[in-house]
Design an enzyme around this catalytic site. Structure first.
Site, mmCIF file in Angstrom:
data_model
loop_
_atom_site.group_PDB
_atom_site.id
_atom_site.type_symbol
_atom_site.label_atom_id
_atom_site.label_comp_id
_atom_site.label_asym_id
_atom_site.label_seq_id
_atom_site.Cartn_x
_atom_site.Cartn_y
_atom_site.Cartn_z
ATOM 1 C CB ILE A 193 -0.854 0.048 1.400
ATOM 2 C CG1 ILE A 193 -1.816 -1.140 1.101
ATOM 3 C CG2 ILE A 193 -1.794 1.191 1.266
ATOM 4 C CD1 ILE A 193 -2.466 -1.296 2.410
ATOM 5 N N GLY B 262 8.751 3.963 2.411
ATOM 6 C CA GLY B 262 8.074 3.546 3.336
ATOM 7 C C GLY B 262 6.270 3.372 2.963
ATOM 8 C CB SER B 263 3.689 2.689 2.197
ATOM 9 O OG SER B 263 2.550 2.921 2.266
ATOM 10 N NE ARG B 264 -2.187 -1.139 6.313
ATOM 11 C CZ ARG B 264 -3.267 -0.543 6.774
ATOM 12 N NH1 ARG B 264 -3.521 0.564 7.428
ATOM 13 N NH2 ARG B 264 -4.487 -1.343 6.901
#
Length: 221
Positions: A159, A189-191
């Site tokens: 995501i 970054g993120s998820r």
């Protein structure tokens, strides 16, 4: 554990180094007092080291029993662990385990299980903070479905977030998945969400910190 620079960051680091050189060389040549170019160089050094940190690409080896194991796909913090309905591919109730990456984490993504890739699908979307629950279905994202060695299908979702605007997925349908291999990369970054069967044995809780390719987050029945 060997660490190298990920190929996704090579061009960015070269361009950044050239930009910082263009800023700092004239500063040292023409600006006085010397404290000003010293400040420029110090700030430039910090910026370059932060970006360099983004693109670390460690080679990791899982040392436990790999049978039916589920490892974290990324370095980060567990921000969601709940039962939900997965409507894109699995069409059943599952356990959603989400790990959020900050700008200080390694941004490579590992396969969470051994098996074979069934599906890879990219979705355009928004760029809300990846910390928000609805980012899982509304943000730009990539879906990877893996048939684990025990026959169960595991869905993984990369995501994008407010800062992370670039998802790279290396997984391809039909190829083998191995927990020591990179599945993809999310720049800055993120998820990553992992959707697991309801009978999976979960080993982490909200707030726990994980290491991609190493931390055993669950085990399949």
């Amino acid at each position: 554990m060997r660490v190298k620079i990920h190929r996704e960051g090579t061009n960015i680091l070269i361009i950044l180094l050239l930009i910082l050189a263009i800023i700092n060389v004239p500063a040292w040549m023409f600006i006085r007092p010397a404290v000003i170019p010293i400040i420029f160089s110090s700030v430039s050094g910090v910026v370059f080291l932060l970006v360099l940190n983004f693109f670390r690409s460690p080679r990791r080896h899982f040392r436990g029993d790999p049978r039916n194991v589920v490892v974290s796909s990324v370095d980060g913090k567990v921000v969601a662990l709940e039962e939900t309905y997965e409507s894109e591919y699995l069409h059943r109730r599952v356990i959603q385990l989400s790990v959020f990456m900050t700008i200080f984490n390694v941004h490579a993504n590992w396969f969470p299980v051994d098996g074979r890739v069934l599906l890879v699908r990219h979705h355009s979307g928004r760029f809300m903070s990846a910390y928000l629950p609805k980012s899982s279905t509304e943000n730009e994202r990539s879906t990877v479905v893996i048939r684990a060695t025990n026959g169960q299908d595991i869905l993984v979702r990369q995501i994008a977030g407010a800062i992370a605007r670039r998802i790279v997925t290396y997984a391809e349908p039909g190829e083998e998945a191995n927990i020591e291999d990179h599945m993809g990369f999310i720049k800055f970054g993120s998820r990553v969400d992992i959707f697991l069967p309801l009978d999976a044995e979960i080993y982490v809780k909200i707030g726990d910190h994980t290491t991609g390719g190493i931390t055993e987050v669950a085990r399949l029945q």
